[in-house]
Every structure is written in C-alpha cells, then in structure tokens.
Design a protein around this motif. Sequence first.
Motif, PDB file in Angstrom:
ATOM      1  N   GLU A 298       5.450  -5.367  -3.849  1.00 42.39           N
ATOM      2  CA  GLU A 298       4.812  -4.750  -2.682  1.00 42.39           C
ATOM      3  C   GLU A 298       3.311  -4.642  -2.901  1.00 42.39           C
ATOM      4  N   ASN A 299       2.593  -4.518  -1.822  1.00 44.70           N
ATOM      5  CA  ASN A 299       1.166  -4.271  -1.888  1.00 44.70           C
ATOM      6  C   ASN A 299       0.847  -3.108  -0.961  1.00 44.70           C
ATOM      7  N   GLY A 300      -0.145  -2.323  -1.331  1.00 39.94           N
ATOM      8  CA  GLY A 300      -0.586  -1.222  -0.472  1.00 39.94           C
ATOM      9  C   GLY A 300      -1.865  -0.623  -1.028  1.00 39.94           C
ATOM     10  N   THR A 301      -2.888  -0.607  -0.225  1.00 38.25           N
ATOM     11  CA  THR A 301      -4.147  -0.001  -0.675  1.00 38.25           C
ATOM     12  C   THR A 301      -4.001   1.509  -0.733  1.00 38.25           C
ATOM     13  N   TRP A 302      -3.233   2.035   0.226  1.00 35.60           N
ATOM     14  CA  TRP A 302      -2.912   3.464   0.233  1.00 35.60           C
ATOM     15  C   TRP A 302      -1.453   3.600   0.665  1.00 35.60           C
ATOM     16  N   GLY A 303      -0.728   4.475   0.038  1.00 37.33           N
ATOM     17  CA  GLY A 303       0.666   4.745   0.416  1.00 37.33           C
ATOM     18  C   GLY A 303       1.588   3.548   0.365  1.00 37.33           C
TER      19      GLY A 303
ATOM     20  N   ILE B 245       1.335  -3.635  -6.178  1.00 38.53           N
ATOM     21  CA  ILE B 245      -0.070  -4.046  -6.244  1.00 38.53           C
ATOM     22  C   ILE B 245      -0.861  -3.047  -5.404  1.00 38.53           C
ATOM     23  N   LYS B 246      -1.939  -2.575  -5.964  1.00 41.76           N
ATOM     24  CA  LYS B 246      -2.835  -1.707  -5.184  1.00 41.76           C
ATOM     25  C   LYS B 246      -4.020  -2.572  -4.761  1.00 41.76           C
ATOM     26  N   SER B 247      -3.952  -3.110  -3.600  1.00 36.13           N
ATOM     27  CA  SER B 247      -5.011  -3.922  -2.980  1.00 36.13           C
ATOM     28  C   SER B 247      -5.089  -5.346  -3.544  1.00 36.13           C
ATOM     29  N   SER B 248      -5.308  -5.486  -4.849  1.00 34.38           N
ATOM     30  CA  SER B 248      -5.375  -6.844  -5.408  1.00 34.38           C
ATOM     31  C   SER B 248      -4.795  -6.841  -6.817  1.00 34.38           C
ATOM     32  N   LEU B 249      -4.440  -8.036  -7.246  1.00 28.89           N
ATOM     33  CA  LEU B 249      -3.789  -8.169  -8.557  1.00 28.89           C
ATOM     34  C   LEU B 249      -4.698  -7.674  -9.671  1.00 28.89           C
TER      35      LEU B 249
END
Length: 397
Positions: free
Chosen positions: A342-347, A373-377
């Motif tokens: 999954e990816n997510g910049t917030w939440g 992933i938080k925004s980018s790898l």
Amino acid sequence: MQQMIKDNIYYVGVSDRRIKDFENYIPLTNGVSYNSYLIIDNKTCLLDTVDKVKIHDFLNNVKETLNGRMLDYLVIHHMEPDHCAGILDILNIYKDCKIVTNIQVVKMLNQFFGIDYSANTILVKEGDILDLGEHKLKFISAPMVHWPEVMVSYDLTSKILFSADAFGSFGALSGNLFYDEVKDDTYFSEARRYYSNIVGKYGNNVVNLYKKIKELDIALICPLHSYLWRKDFNLIFDKYLSWATYTPEEKAVIILYASMYGNTENAAIELANELAKLGVLNIKVYDISQTDETYLISEIFRCSHIALLSPTYNLGLYPKTKSLLDTMCNIGIRNRTFALIENGTWGPIANKLVKEELNKLVNVNIIDQNITIKSSLNDKNKEEIKELALKIKEDLN
Ligand code: FEO
C-alpha cells in the motif's frame, strides 16, 4: 457468408468488425462473430439468430441457403440480444415457422418483444428430441451458461454439439470456420477474456454442462461465437475446466498496480525486478488505471499469484482498485495467492481495505508481508520488497 459444415448443416452467421465494445463495455480489437446454423432436411431448422447490426446480411444468408424452401423451425438456445435480435424478422418472413425452445425463453420473448407466440411454439426440455428427418436434435439444458434459459443441442445423426455461448470467444471470422484451419495466437487469451468476463461467475454451471456433454460422441462443436471445433477438443475442454474450477492456468505472477503520480508504480517495478533476479519467469506488470479491467480479470484467471499495489484514496480505496476488487468478488475468484503493498502519504489504509475484500473470496492466501510506502520508496521499503519477492518465489515452487 454461408458454408456447409457437415451433412447439409450450414453456417449462416455473420461477423461484426465495427463493434467497439461487446455488451457495450468489453473492448474488442478484432470484432466478434454471431454464429447461426441452418439444417436443411425433411424439415428446415434455423438455430438462433444474430445481433441487430447484422440482420440484413444474416437474412440473406438464410434465404440463399433455404434456396426457395420455407423455414419450418427456429430453435432458440439463448435469449441474449446478440443472438435473439433477428427473431421477429425471421417470424415475419417465414410465417409458418414454429419456435422450438423452453418455457423460460417463452417468457423472455414476451419481455423483449411483447409477443405471445405460444400457439406456434414447441416447448422442449432436457432430453427431448426434435426430429427433422435425417437429423435429430436432442436438447440439453445448460442454465447459467450464461443466462438461466440457456440450452444446448446435440444432433444424434451428425454428432454435432450446438453449444450456445459455451466454447466461444471474441474475434470476427475470416472465411475459415474451424479452429484447426487457422494459426491464431490470440485465440486462447481472447477465449479466456470472453469466458472470464461473461461466464466466469458461473463456473459450477459450466462444470455441470461439461459433465453432461463429456459422455457424448462429438464430431463437431458449434458455438454461438468464434471458431467451430472438429478435432483436438481437449484443447478447449481443458481450458474450460481450469477456468470453470477457478484453477490457475499457470504458476505465474502478475503485478497489478494503481499509481496516481508514479510512486506506487516504482514499487511495482522494484518487485518485478526482484522477482526476475530470483529467476521468476514470465512476470507481467499492469497499470490498472491504464488497462481495461476485462484484460485484468482474464489475467487473474490465468495466474496463480497476484501482487496488488494500491494507494490509499480519501481514506478509502483508490477507485480503480475498488472497481477491480468488486468485480473479482462478483465473479467469485478463488484459489489464488496475493501479495499486497500500500501507499499513503497520510493515513495509509489500502492494505487493510484490500484484505477485507479478498477475505470475501474462497480459498485465497495472502502472503504475510505487510508493506506500507509513505509517499515514495525508501531503503526499508526496498528491503521489504526484496523479502516479499523471496516469499512469492518460495510460494511459487
Ligand atoms: Fe453471446 Fe450470452 O450471448
């Protein structure tokens, strides 16, 4: 086009190369054929009609093949409009023609056309035989392959199975009617896309039909779409059995990713590269926003292992991911192994939501490696993906 296929049984179907989307949503790259057959015997008997866009050519085929004779019977195996649209035209031209079909079709005739043709209808059910003279058609019910009224028929004389939608595919015909006459590399991938998206939900019904027909001595299979089969029946039977039992055709990995700005895509590529380094062959990567869902469903039917990568979107699932999962649940995909990123910049919450959907499916395994992933790898993610690739590789073996 009209061609005799066997013993005074003629192909009178048509091909549609202008159609862009089958059922107005499944994209076609090479059109589709609407197959229809006409038996010339003591009695003349037409088996199904065609889509409305090709009625004119179809009626010409029928007229030329009848060669001045009247039409005695119209057998209706299936009432979806790609096959039933010509019924009224046939009945208007051949006034004495009797319909031969089952009670469910009679109801649908009224629903579609507002006609009560019961006085000129011969009702048949499983095991009944229509005697045409030389040819004798035995009817076999095939509910939910692909609608509830569907039946197939078997000519006891010529050993021909008229199989309705079963064993069909997309693709226009180009003169050659039989699969063994062409080298068509796209045939089975398109047959799978046709099957999985149209009949895929009804695997148990397809298995039931197969149990009935496997005892028959079959010389020829005549479906309502695409090529006819007169040899090597196991080529198509084996495929159908794997699709109908939701058994992966191949031990293979597909990587399906949704990515708004390319960061989740990078993770998909990273995973593909790590799998390749481990010697995994034939990996396919698909951007689910850019690939029509019908191709993705077909690939899910083909492969044993599916990596699904998705961003979180408005604290929910990305719309394309949600749509794909909804379709998988509707069809009832089974017997697959999934890996999730999954990816997510917030939440970030995509993996949790994807798991909730996958848990609705039967016999699905989710590899125990939760990657966020938080925004980018970052470097940690890359190590996690390496571990995930190893687990997928081990699971494949
Ligand atoms: Fe080709 Fe279900 O119709």
